[in-house]
Design an enzyme around this catalytic site. Structure first.
Site, PDB file in Angstrom:
ATOM      1  N   TYR A  28       0.861  -1.186   0.000  1.00 18.07           N
ATOM      2  CA  TYR A  28       0.000   0.000   0.000  1.00 18.07           C
ATOM      3  C   TYR A  28       0.896   1.234   0.000  1.00 18.07           C
ATOM      4  O   TYR A  28       1.898   1.285   0.718  1.00 18.07           O
ATOM      5  CB  TYR A  28      -0.876   0.010   1.258  1.00 18.07           C
ATOM      6  CG  TYR A  28      -1.663   1.292   1.432  1.00 18.07           C
ATOM      7  CD1 TYR A  28      -2.962   1.406   0.952  1.00 18.07           C
ATOM      8  CD2 TYR A  28      -1.097   2.403   2.069  1.00 18.07           C
ATOM      9  CE1 TYR A  28      -3.677   2.583   1.090  1.00 18.07           C
ATOM     10  CE2 TYR A  28      -1.805   3.585   2.202  1.00 18.07           C
ATOM     11  CZ  TYR A  28      -3.082   3.668   1.720  1.00 18.07           C
ATOM     12  OH  TYR A  28      -3.786   4.835   1.857  1.00 18.07           O
ATOM     13  N   GLU A  51      -3.583   7.527  -3.920  1.00 17.58           N
ATOM     14  CA  GLU A  51      -3.586   6.258  -3.179  1.00 17.58           C
ATOM     15  C   GLU A  51      -3.400   5.112  -4.163  1.00 17.58           C
ATOM     16  O   GLU A  51      -4.224   4.928  -5.057  1.00 17.58           O
ATOM     17  CB  GLU A  51      -4.901   6.077  -2.411  1.00 17.58           C
ATOM     18  CG  GLU A  51      -4.857   4.856  -1.507  1.00 17.58           C
ATOM     19  CD  GLU A  51      -6.163   4.642  -0.745  1.00 17.58           C
ATOM     20  OE1 GLU A  51      -7.227   4.509  -1.392  1.00 17.58           O
ATOM     21  OE2 GLU A  51      -6.122   4.626   0.494  1.00 17.58           O
TER      22      GLU A  51
END
Ligand code: GDP
Ligand code: MN
Length: 396
Positions: A118, A206
């Site tokens: 991530y 993101e």
């Protein structure tokens, strides 16, 4: 402003960030030709068909599917295009899929050989600087990781005076446990990503997941980009990426009328001039037992036209049980606003929700007189306290 995954990936690619390649289509018939073209470009034999909507969690909702040959590409494309995709971010009604991204499969030769990470960059308002967040727990809901294992989230704050330093990119890659080729790839991935974030005036990037492939390449499988609306004036090319079919229709209508409108879940519609007064008004509605149905700032130059546009937008929200108009007459005179309210009321016709008008400032008394003598079902208040009391009375 949010944009689609395929648009975000194009931006990333133009900054040298490696991405999972794909071709966007909006017709089932274009899916197989796109896959064939992708095969020529990348050599891939497997594909992933990905719904393009402005919401995350598409995979879990059935909007991301693997296709192991061209027949399956066609099958998946016809399943996903046009579907009403429901994810934890769309609300129960879901969102219609108008476009799909035909992508190369990058999880070759199998999921056990690859690793998902991530990575995000966002503005930390509290610390007044950008922060890079990274985690080895990629592909999962980051909110869940933050709740159950916050120690697995790496945070690296960037001093705006000097920007991202090389050692910081290396530190993040190191903390993610990478080495060798993958480490080098991650360092340049982070540096390019950061440059893209800054130069596009974004407020959030993101990338979940960032993938380490079986041959140690680092690439963006997903990309969520939020561009700062207030900077779009200097990015005409990015402003064109807006997809209004993905946005709340009331917010689109408000923007077209130069109104700052945010829809909320409550039952009291508010029309206010100035963001600070709008927030104070929402507080007072809460304190008096109501719940604001929206934030609406009609701006400093409120006139009959903007008041009418605001009215129409508020009335389209079926939850609205009362409307509170709270205007401070500074530049705008209260009698003008009062005339605007009365005119809008007449133009729109039957309005069945009670309206409380509170005018304060220049010509407040003249304004109140206009409202009171109009013969309309409008209540006038001079003090905010009284306006709030009226709101709670009409709600009862
Ligand atoms: P999201 O669910 O909206 O966040 O969409 P993502 O783009 O993150 O995709 C969801 C999931 O699909 C990923 O977490 C992967 O597990 C899977 N996925 C995406 N691309 C590929 C691929 O190329 N191959 C395989 N096997 N799975 C993929
Ligand atoms: Mn994702």
């Amino acid at each position: 402003m949010n944009i689609h995954e395929y648009q975000a990936k194009e931006i990333l690619k133009s900054y040298g960030v490696r991405i999972q390649e794909g071709i966007v289509v909006d017709q089932v018939g274009d899916a197989v030709p796109a896959a064939e073209k992708l095969k020529e470009q990348t050599g891939t034999g497997w594909f992933v068909v990905k719904a393009q909507i402005h919401a995350g969690g598409r995979g879990k909702g059935g909007g991301v599917k693997l296709a192991k040959n061209l027949d399956e590409v066609k099958e998946r494309a016809s399943q996903i295009l046009g579907m009403q995709l429901i994810t934890h971010q769309t609300g129960p009604e879901g969102k219609k899929v108008n476009k799909i991204l035909i992508s190369e499969d990058v999880y070759y030769p199998g999921e056990s050989e690859v690793k998902e990470y991530y990575l995000s960059i966002l503005l930390d308002r509290g610390k007044a600087c950008n922060v890079i967040m990274a985690s080895t727990e990629g592909g999962m809901d980051i909110e869940e990781v933050a709740e159950h294992s916050p120690e697995k989230i790496i945070k690296e704050w960037i001093d705006p005076r000097v920007g991202l330093q090389d050692f910081q990119a290396r530190k993040v890659a190191f903390l993610l446990g990478l080495s060798g080729q993958a480490f080098k790839e991650m360092v340049s991935f982070i540096k390019s990503l950061y440059r893209a974030y800054v130069e596009t005036d974004s407020s959030m990037f993101e990338i979940n997941p960032v993938l380490k492939t079986s041959d140690n390449k680092i690439l963006a499988v997903d990309a969520k980009v939020n561009l700062d609306d207030n900077a779009l004036y200097r990015h005409k090319d990015l402003a064109e990426l807006r997809d209004i079919t993905e946005e709340d229709p009331l917010e689109v209508e408000a923007a077209a009328n130069d109104l700052n409108y945010v829809k909320l879940d409550g039952n009291v519609g508010c029309m206010v001039n100035g963001a600070g007064l709008a927030m104070a008004t929402m507080d007072i509605i809460k304190l008096s037992g109501g719940d604001p149905a929206n934030f609406l700032d009609v701006g400093g130059g409120a006139n009959a036209k903007t008041v009418e546009a605001g009215f129409r937008i508020i009335l389209k929200d079926p939850n609205v049980k009362a409307i509170l108009i709270n205007i401070f007459g500074g530049i705008v005179r209260c009698d003008r606003v009062a005339n605007g309210v009365v005119e809008a009321y007449k133009n729109i016709g039957e309005i069945n929700v009670p309206i409380i008008v509170r005018l304060q400032g220049t010509n407040a008394e003249e304004g109140a007189a206009i409202i009171n003598n109009s013969g309309l079902k409008v209540f006038s208040a001079v003090l905010l306290k009284d306006a709030a009391k009226l709101v709670s009375e009409v709600l009862k």
